[in-house]
Scaffold this active site. Structure first.
Site, PDB file in Angstrom:
ATOM      1  N   SER A  18      73.834 -26.920 -22.263  1.00  0.00           N
ATOM      2  CA  SER A  18      74.510 -26.025 -21.325  1.00  0.00           C
ATOM      3  C   SER A  18      74.498 -24.620 -21.910  1.00  0.00           C
ATOM      4  O   SER A  18      73.427 -24.091 -22.189  1.00  0.00           O
ATOM      5  CB  SER A  18      75.937 -26.530 -21.047  1.00  0.00           C
ATOM      6  N   THR A  19      75.658 -24.024 -22.124  1.00  0.00           N
ATOM      7  CA  THR A  19      75.707 -22.652 -22.621  1.00  0.00           C
ATOM      8  C   THR A  19      74.947 -22.518 -23.937  1.00  0.00           C
ATOM      9  O   THR A  19      75.251 -23.190 -24.905  1.00  0.00           O
ATOM     10  CB  THR A  19      77.174 -22.203 -22.844  1.00  0.00           C
ATOM     11  N   HIS A  61      72.155 -27.153 -17.672  1.00  0.00           N
ATOM     12  CA  HIS A  61      72.998 -26.674 -16.571  1.00  0.00           C
ATOM     13  C   HIS A  61      72.464 -25.344 -16.053  1.00  0.00           C
ATOM     14  O   HIS A  61      72.561 -24.321 -16.723  1.00  0.00           O
ATOM     15  CB  HIS A  61      74.444 -26.497 -17.025  1.00  0.00           C
ATOM     16  N   MET A 120      79.455 -25.575 -23.309  1.00  0.00           N
ATOM     17  CA  MET A 120      80.898 -25.645 -23.129  1.00  0.00           C
ATOM     18  C   MET A 120      81.262 -26.880 -22.323  1.00  0.00           C
ATOM     19  O   MET A 120      80.516 -27.304 -21.448  1.00  0.00           O
ATOM     20  CB  MET A 120      81.396 -24.395 -22.402  1.00  0.00           C
ATOM     21  N   ASP A 151      80.456 -32.485 -20.694  1.00  0.00           N
ATOM     22  CA  ASP A 151      79.422 -33.224 -19.977  1.00  0.00           C
ATOM     23  C   ASP A 151      78.402 -33.778 -20.973  1.00  0.00           C
ATOM     24  O   ASP A 151      77.871 -33.049 -21.803  1.00  0.00           O
ATOM     25  CB  ASP A 151      78.723 -32.311 -18.961  1.00  0.00           C
TER      26      ASP A 151
END
Length: 366
Positions: free
Chosen positions: A185-186, A211, A304, A307
């Site tokens: 993700s991030t 993501h 972050m 998930d």
């Protein structure tokens, strides 16, 4: 704790007004200024430097990409890109991520005010994620990734159960086909680039959930394909996961691994958001646990939230090898931290160690 100081740079008066109003509702955030272009921003930053910058790309006098590069050269600061959801915008935004932006906020061309009002919770989340970013990682050029999704936040946070039932293994005990499942993700776009560009053409097939919103994942896959020795593409429903290939889950869709005889393919499907994301890492990891078991390697990377954490534990319980990226090399040590806490990660490795770990696993090393 002091509130996060945000500088908003966007040539749309509507965006500036609505975002300022919406972000002001969160006590953890304060908008110190909302300006129309980077030149006004630089003048304002001489008086007070922000903790996070929300930045449009297409603006008069100086474009957002030039401004971003200037900031990263002079004083690295978390930047959230506010980008129009178009093919052209996706390509430019990927350049911004490569230049050091932390995440993406997508905005439509029509219905802008209503969209911004509906997405206010996600925008605040993006700002908070950016404020937590590891600036040391930004300085050495290993940031970006997460993007604010366009779905309204559901009243209840759904798990992977909403897409794929747990348990009931369908994995073969042994097969020559092995797969790697990666979730990020991030900070993930640059981290994935580091890993995938290091893999040789004969490596196991790789399934990736990063993501990102729709349209952006295709541009991301095309960019990686130009850089990598392996073939990288946005996944298509029913496509076989071949050695030497990496399939990126399309934005706005879930991607699940399935078994077809002794081989593996992917299902690309609609469905509810899981852990407030679509695609969801937990959905991919659960399917890998169910259909690949010990023939899979699961890797959870910078990001972050949580998930993928439960899914990685399910993969480990199903006999898969599992790895979490370490805190020192994560832009945000959220998802890997939660995976470690749940006991899902057999090993914790730095970003630089992930390519070798994949190749050693593929060669049969334990």
């Amino acid at each position: 704790m002091n509130p996060i100081r945000v500088l908003l740079v966007d040539d749309s008066a509507v965006v500036r007004q609505v975002l300022t109003e919406q972000l002001a509702r969160d006590p953890a955030i304060t908008v110190i200024a909302a300006v129309a272009d980077p030149l006004f921003a630089m003048a304002r930053m001489q008086k007070e430097w922000p903790d996070v910058i929300i930045l449009d790309i297409e603006m008069p006098r100086m474009d957002g990409l030039t401004f971003l590069r200037k900031i990263m050269d002079e004083r690295p600061t978390p930047v959230v890109i506010c980008s129009t959801l178009t093919e052209k915008g996706a390509t430019t935004t990927l350049e911004a991520l490569a230049a050091g932006a932390v995440s993406i906020v997508t905005k439509p061309k029509l219905g802008l005010k209503r969209f911004m009002e509906e997405a206010s919770a996600d925008l605040a989340t993006a700002v908070k994620a950016a404020a937590q970013a590891n600036l040391r990682r930004l300085r050495i050029g290993a940031p970006p990734g997460d993007a604010v999704r366009r779905d309204s936040t559901p009243a209840m946070k759904l798990s992977a159960d909403a897409v794929l039932a747990p348990g009931g293994s369908c994995a073969l005990q042994q097969t020559t086909e092995r797969i790697v499942a990666i979730g990020a993700s991030t900070g993930g776009t640059q981290a994935l680039e580091h890993v995938l560009t290091a893999l040789p053409s004969g490596c196991p097939g790789v399934a990736v959930v990063q993501h990102m919103p729709e349209k952006f994942t295709r541009a991301f896959a095309e960019r990686l394909n130009r850089l990598c020795r392996i073939e990288v593409r946005e996944a298509r429903h029913g496509e076989r996961l071949l050695p030497g290939y990496a399939l990126i889950a399309p934005g706005g869709k879930h991607m699940m691994l399935k078994r077809s005889g002794a081989y593996y393919c992917v299902d690309v499907i609609d469905g509810p958001v899981v852990n407030r994301h679509r695609p969801s890492v937990d959905v991919l990891f659960r399917s890998a646990a169910k259909y690949a078991g010990a023939n899979a390697l699961g890797i959870i990377m910078t990001g972050m939230g949580d998930d993928g954490a439960r899914g990685l534990r399910e993969m480990r319980d199903a006999g898969a090898s599992t790895i979490a990226q370490d805190e020192a090399t994560c832009v945000v040590f959220g998802m890997p931290k939660e995976a470690v806490r749940l006991g899902g990660a057999q090993r914790v490795l730095p970003l630089s160690g992930l390519p070798r770990a994949i190749l050693e696993w593929a060669a049969g090393a334990k």
